[in-house]
Write an enzyme that holds these catalytic residues in place. Structure first.
Site, PDB file in Angstrom:
ATOM      1  N   GLN A   1     -49.948 -50.553  -3.176  1.00 56.32           N
ATOM      2  CA  GLN A   1     -51.054 -50.420  -2.229  1.00 56.32           C
ATOM      3  C   GLN A   1     -52.303 -50.069  -3.042  1.00 56.32           C
ATOM      4  OE1 GLN A   1     -50.188 -50.819   1.427  1.00 56.32           O
ATOM      5  NE2 GLN A   1     -48.640 -51.778   0.123  1.00 56.32           N
TER       6      GLN A   1
ATOM      7  N   ARG B   1     -54.237 -46.511   3.389  1.00 59.16           N
ATOM      8  CA  ARG B   1     -55.151 -47.311   2.573  1.00 59.16           C
ATOM      9  C   ARG B   1     -54.673 -48.760   2.542  1.00 59.16           C
ATOM     10  NH1 ARG B   1     -52.242 -44.424  -1.529  1.00 59.16           N
ATOM     11  NH2 ARG B   1     -51.261 -45.785  -3.095  1.00 59.16           N
TER      12      ARG B   1
ATOM     13  N   ALA C   1     -52.571 -48.720  10.214  1.00 59.10           N
ATOM     14  CA  ALA C   1     -51.862 -49.219   9.038  1.00 59.10           C
ATOM     15  C   ALA C   1     -52.819 -49.842   8.020  1.00 59.10           C
ATOM     16  CB  ALA C   1     -50.800 -50.232   9.465  1.00 59.10           C
ATOM     17  N   HIS C   2     -52.229 -50.320   6.907  1.00 57.50           N
ATOM     18  CA  HIS C   2     -53.045 -50.846   5.809  1.00 57.50           C
ATOM     19  C   HIS C   2     -53.789 -52.111   6.210  1.00 57.50           C
ATOM     20  CE1 HIS C   2     -49.125 -52.997   4.252  1.00 57.50           C
ATOM     21  NE2 HIS C   2     -49.523 -53.453   5.414  1.00 57.50           N
ATOM     22  N   ASN C   3     -54.997 -52.241   5.644  1.00 58.62           N
ATOM     23  CA  ASN C   3     -55.866 -53.416   5.809  1.00 58.62           C
ATOM     24  C   ASN C   3     -56.437 -53.575   7.214  1.00 58.62           C
ATOM     25  OD1 ASN C   3     -55.021 -53.954   3.178  1.00 58.62           O
ATOM     26  ND2 ASN C   3     -53.531 -55.491   3.819  1.00 58.62           N
TER      27      ASN C   3
END
Length: 352
Positions: free
Chosen positions: A216, A236, A257-259
């Site tokens: 990540q 992240r 969550a990520h993105n």
């Protein structure tokens, strides 16, 4: 009711001053000098309290109301007892909130929450490479890593951990026991207790021995005037950044969550789960416990009802509900059809 132990009013005001501050119309000017020392609900009102009534449906059984004054619309005025000062307002709740902000600034202004103490506690651990502007408050138990930058007027409350390289803007409030890593925060950002910013996203790929972790490598970008509720988590990005747009307000216990990219001035209620790479447009609203599938694009000014499960993209300006979520009208038609089928089945059973 505002407990004086926790919330001491900054000002002593009168009914006349409140009418002036709200641009309301005081019905009986002889009551202009009546003092107001607190705000209260209708149930907790007393002769020193200001209350509000928003809409005629909330104006029932007011004969026994005891209050210094009431903010209400013109249509509610006849229901108010004669001994209560009446301030007629087009928007009673908004005006009541404005008076609350004036009386109790520490309840809404993040940089005032720590009280009158300022400066850096000797019980904080701060890397010598950190850049701390003048006017920052850092409370006991804080740990600040290498290369961190913190802007003037920001308060870092007890036991916060800020990871290497993070940047935090001015007039922010980071509440007790938060952790911030791999993140850039703008000005006037408010993180409530226990918020987690910048931890690993939930990314795995199949490997020979099971699941292998996907690195990540992104960041979290939180723009100005964002508020994030207690125990909410913001992962992240994996390769791109996770972004929360200016003015967005996020409730407690939300997972981002990520993105994920959240637009400006969105509202996200408690217990929502937003999966990886979801995009939310500006001014979109999510009710409590909404779940959104990964890689879904949701437009601007969208409203999604509580407990909905979103599996598909949603265009701008639409209102959706249900699990799986669908446009409101379609969802209501399906609910009505199911109820009609249930009634028909019950009637058939009773005829037998």
């Amino acid at each position: 009711m505002a407990d004086p132990i926790f919330y001491e009013p900054l000002l002593n005001v009168t009914i006349g001053q409140i009418a002036g501050l709200t641009n309301g119309v005081l019905v009986d000017s002889s009551l202009a000098n009546r003092p107001v020392t607190r705000l209260a609900s209708l149930a907790d009102a007393g002769p020193d309290a200001l209350v509000f009534i928003d809409g005629k449906k909330n104006a029932q059984n007011l004969e026994g109301l005891k209050a210094a004054g009431v903010l209400c619309t013109d249509e509610v005025k006849p229901s108010i007892p004669k001994n209560v000062a009446i301030i007629v307002s087009r928007h009673p709740q908004q005006d009541f909130a404005a008076i609350g902000r004036a009386l109790y600034p520490r309840a809404v202004n993040a940089h005032l929450w720590s009280g009158d103490e300022t400066g850096i506690s000797p019980h904080a651990i701060i890397d010598p490479t950190a850049e701390i502007e003048a006017g920052v408050t850092i409370e006991p138990g804080v740990i600040i890593g290498k290369g961190v930058a913190i802007g003037a007027g920001t308060v870092i409350a007890a036991n916060v951990v800020i990871g290497n390289g993070c940047k935090i803007g001015r007039d922010c409030y980071i509440a007790p026991s938060c952790s911030v890593q791999y993140a850039f925060l703008g000005n006037r950002v408010l993180l409530h207790p226990g918020v987690r910013i910048g931890q690993d996203g939930f990314g795995y790929v199949p490997g020979k021995a099971g699941l292998d972790k996907m690195p990540q490598l992104g960041r979290v970008i939180i723009q100005d005037n964002v508020e994030i509720g207690a125990n909410t988590t913001v992962d992240r990005g994996a390769l791109a950044d996770t972004i929360i747009g200016e003015g967005t307000k996020i409730d407690n216990l939300v997972q981002i969550a990520h993105n994920v990219r959240i637009g400006r001035h969105c509202v996200i209620a408690a217990q929502c789960g937003i999966s990886g790479s979801v995009v939310l447009g500006d001014m979109t609203m999510l009710g409590g416990s909404v779940g959104i599938k990964d890689h879904v694009n949701i437009g601007s000014r969208v409203e999604i009802a509580a407990a909905s499960g979103v599996m598909n993209d949603i265009p701008d300006g639409e209102r959706w509900a249900g699990a799986p979520a669908q446009p409101f009208k379609q969802w209501f038609r399906e609910i009505a059809s199911v109820r009609a089928m249930t009634r028909t089945k019950k009637e058939s059973s009773s005829d037998e």
